[in-house]
Design a protein around this motif. Structure first.
Motif, PDB file in Angstrom:
ATOM      1  N   THR A 107      40.396  34.060  48.253  1.00  0.00           N
ATOM      2  CA  THR A 107      39.276  35.004  47.903  1.00  0.00           C
ATOM      3  C   THR A 107      38.378  35.604  49.027  1.00  0.00           C
ATOM      4  N   ASP A 163      40.835  35.547  40.786  1.00  0.00           N
ATOM      5  CA  ASP A 163      39.645  34.977  40.276  1.00  0.00           C
ATOM      6  C   ASP A 163      38.969  36.194  40.142  1.00  0.00           C
ATOM      7  N   GLU A 164      38.379  36.462  38.794  1.00  0.00           N
ATOM      8  CA  GLU A 164      37.577  37.753  38.580  1.00  0.00           C
ATOM      9  C   GLU A 164      36.304  38.075  39.454  1.00  0.00           C
ATOM     10  N   TRP A 165      35.915  36.953  40.115  1.00  0.00           N
ATOM     11  CA  TRP A 165      34.546  37.104  40.857  1.00  0.00           C
ATOM     12  C   TRP A 165      34.821  37.608  42.287  1.00  0.00           C
ATOM     13  N   PRO A 170      39.092  29.107  46.468  1.00  0.00           N
ATOM     14  CA  PRO A 170      38.604  28.115  45.655  1.00  0.00           C
ATOM     15  C   PRO A 170      39.548  27.035  45.085  1.00  0.00           C
ATOM     16  N   THR A 174      30.479  30.309  44.033  1.00  0.00           N
ATOM     17  CA  THR A 174      31.132  31.314  44.229  1.00  0.00           C
ATOM     18  C   THR A 174      30.550  32.583  45.092  1.00  0.00           C
TER      19      THR A 174
END
Length: 743
Positions: free
Chosen positions: A318, A359-361, A308, A234
């Motif tokens: 993302t 997605d948290e990132w 992702p 990531t």
């Protein structure tokens, strides 16, 4: 022994000379602690070199160092550990010189480094002003990771928008992924954090560590990154393009044209499953060759922005500024687009501004608070797709999206964008029940901020990039989708005609004996065909998730299925509107599409499937050379039914003409969706004389039955179907024929 730390809690260590080196600018211990713990918004006021008391005080944050030396033209000056991993010393010169830092760690090796904290900001006040106003049209040149040379020093400038953050650190390979060494500075009240790091260059991996208002350290990829790691990794990557384009002639021609007046037959492609395992470079050979063979004018790529999960097909993004790294680096995508252009093939990119991945990132609650997403859950959460919705009313978010569209048009030379899910952007109550949405300021269901965004997007794109087009996937009756913005429209170049798609596929799904009862499903689109500029889409959405392929929708044996597919394409290519066909349908893919496997290319070894491909290739060739089918697409005078009511025969006939009604430019299309031929069928024609049969989808070279008119018909005087001339013709079973007046 090095000064170690745990989660920013540095051990104090010892100070030199009464707690402070003689002549050094004094800094309170609590400020030093804030710097070391990453809680200071402007570390440059402490770190780096600062004139003081006739010398230059230098402070360096190296919490794991055993010794630190500053090296400059006047010699080496040893620093002493001051507190919390910060080292300090004084250079006996009045102004800050060019210097380097030599660090010794437990490895016994002296590491000579440049100091990031001796450089001025790399983001200008004008950049920050335009961004705050939502008007920075080249935002990718101000934010993200940008390699540059300052004086003689090469490195990368990092800049990220995180207005709710208490602090931001850069984590990268250069600091061993220990962000403590690289705290970033906040630029005024802009919410932008910046740092120039010498020595970081092409390909470097990095992330941001963000201290939220709640005191939690968050790790995030760069929203403006131009490259990313291959999933499931990531990290973001530094990239500077070195690609040399070869499509100048294409761009010059494009700028002189308008897409509505040009041929447009679109081949929709999912790169990962067209053929498995290909890179951008390999696709530049194989995909270009296939599109040239089939004769499509354009390729539409399903989202190539970084995402992702492959099963999302790219629609849960993302990395909005980064091409999908599964296929190579960004210059690989440039090569693919360039090669398509050099083959006279346009490129449309799917673009998803309506929602983004959770997605948290990535973008979700980027700095610990709702930032890119609307904070109101009735506007900020997409129930149907399980994703966040952008805050369209926030200046910086609007700027992020508009600049992103321009980025793909300008940095990657895309000829257009197909905007996904426009309906979900336009309506506040989209996919919501009563009580789950809030009206706009006027009490309506229209999302006024999204409307303004789309209008700004289209107007700006056309102003900066003449000849490009923006296409809306919009499924409702919203008025003026393709009307110019200065007349109150949304400004799109085209709109997908979802009604035509639904009606047409419904019609061909019936057995021929029952189609007479559904005849006007095929003619209804002509009732509203000029209310917008339309694309007729047979897209990926219609051949997946249990819907089956185009072929499998058609009843009957294999011969009837293949014949119907050929007849449908013949009808579609002559009907008003540009055409879009999803990959695999050009050779009548048997099974429905799945992103996890490639197309059934083996079908091309079968003569009947190869025949569908040949028929489509010839349709594209005849289409390109027949301006009556595309040059005046927005003029309703260029279409009229000869007989749209021949339900008993399952026959549709119409004429296409140029706007000046030039007889020589006219084309007549006759489609028979009955399973039997019609011999001696009387057809009205616009004028007498010889008409050439330039397309017959039942020809033997397409694996058809070979029923036809020996290549020509002759019209004689005598009114029929409201036309001044007529001819008795043979219409093949499940086939479309085109007639063109002999000039």
């Amino acid at each position: 022994m090095g000064v170690d730390s745990d989660d920013g809690d540095f051990s104090t260590g010892s100070r030199g000379g009464n707690g402070m080196t003689i002549g050094a600018a004094p800094i309170p211990d609590d400020v030093l602690a804030m710097i070391a713990e990453g809680r200071h918004g402007d570390p440059h006021v402490v770190l780096g070199g600062h004139p003081y008391d006739g010398g230059v005080t230098v402070r360096v944050l190296k919490p794991l160092a055993d010794a630190v030396v500053v090296r400059f033209s006047g010699g080496d000056v040893s620093l002493v550990h001051e507190a919390h991993g910060i080292w300090v010393g004084v250079l006996p010169v009045p102004e800050v010189p060019d210097y380097r830092v030599v660090v010794n760690y437990a490895d016994g090796v002296a590491h000579e480094l440049d100091d990031p904290y001796r450089f001025l900001p790399t983001v200008s006040d004008l950049d920050l002003y335009l961004f705050g106003e939502g008007r920075h049209e080249e935002l990718w040149r101000a934010l993200g990771a940008r390699t540059m040379t300052i004086g003689e020093v090469s490195g990368t400038a990092f800049a990220v928008w995180a207005p709710n953050a208490r602090a931001v650190r850069l984590k990268s390979e250069s600091n061993g992924w220990d962000g403590r060494e690289h705290p970033m500075r906040q630029l005024g009240t802009s919410g932008v954090w910046e740092l120039f790091v010498p020595g970081i260059g092409m390909g470097a991996h990095y992330k941001y560590a963000i201290l939220s208002a709640a005191g939690e350290w968050l790790e995030r990829a760069d929203p403006m990154a131009s490259w990313a790691e291959v999933p499931p990794a990531t990290a973001s990557r530094v990239h500077t393009s070195s690609y040399v384009w070869g499509d100048e002639a294409w761009l010059v021609r494009r700028a002189k044209k308008q897409a509505i007046h040009e041929p447009m037959s679109i081949y929709e492609v999912h790169l990962g499953s067209w053929r498995r395992g290909l890179s951008y470079e390999q696709l530049a050979d194989q995909l270009v060759a296939h599109v040239r063979e089939t004769g499509f004018t354009h390729v539409e790529l399903m989202p190539v922005m970084q995402h992702p999960f492959g099963g999302s097909w790219g629609y849960h993004v993302t990395g909005y500024y980064a091409p999908d790294s599964r296929f190579g680096d960004p210059d690989g995508l440039r090569l693919l687009i360039d090669r398509l252009h050099q083959a006279d093939i346009g490129v449309i990119l799917d673009w998803v501004p309506g929602h983004f991945a959770t997605d948290e990132w990535a973008l979700a609650r980027f700095d610990g608070e709702p930032l890119y997403e609307d904070p109101n859950p009735q506007r900020g959460w997409h129930k149907e797709w399980g994703s966040h919705i952008f805050n369209f009313g926030r200046h910086e978010v609007r700027n992020f999206l508009v600049a992103n569209a321009l980025h793909w048009l300008e940095e990657f030379h895309a000829d257009g964008l197909r905007v996904d899910g426009v309906a979900s952007m336009l309506y506040l109550d989209y996919s919501r029940e009563d009580g789950e949405w809030s009206p706009n300021a006027y009490g309506g269901r229209e999302n006024l901020e999204a409307v303004a965004l789309l209008q700004e997007l289209t107007a700006t794109a056309y102003r900066r990039n003449p000849g490009t087009t923006i296409i809306a996937e919009e499924s409702t009756a919203w008025p003026g989708v393709t009307k110019p913005t200065d007349h109150g429209g949304l400004g799109f170049g085209f709109k997908w005609n979802m009604g035509w798609m639904h009606d047409t596929l419904e019609y061909v799904s019936h057995d021929p004996i029952h189609r007479s009862y559904h005849h006007h499903e095929m003619t209804f689109a002509a009732m509203y065909g000029w209310s917008e500029n339309y694309v007729l889409p047979l897209s990926h959405d219609e051949v997946v998730h249990g819907k089956g392929s185009i072929l499998s929708k058609v009843p009957g044996d294999r011969w009837r299925q293949l014949a119907t597919a050929r007849a449908l394409y013949g009808f579609m290519w002559a009907f008003p509107g540009k055409q879009l066909l999803f990959m695999g349908s050009e050779f009548a893919q048997e099974s429905e599409w799945a992103e996890s496997r490639e197309l059934d290319w083996w079908l091309l070894d079968l003569p009947d499937h190869r025949g569908v491909l040949s028929a489509l290739s010839d349709l594209n060739a005849r289409y390109r050379e027949t301006p009556a089918l595309w040059a005046w697409e927005d003029d309703p005078r260029t279409f009229s039914w000869i007989d749209g009511d021949a339900a008993g025969h399952n026959v549709f006939s119409f004429v296409r003409r140029s706007s000046d009604s030039d007889d020589a430019s006219q084309l007549v299309c006759v489609s028979n969706f009955a399973a039997m031929p019609h011999h001696g069928f009387r057809l009205g024609l616009p004028h007498t004389g010889v008409w050439e049969e330039i397309v017959n989808t039942d020809a033997t070279q397409y694996a058809g039955s070979g029923v036809g008119n020996l290549g020509r018909i002759e019209a004689v005087a005598g009114e029929h179907n409201g036309q001044p001339a007529r001819a008795d013709i043979s219409i093949p079973p499940l086939a479309t024929v085109w007639f063109r007046a002999r000039g």
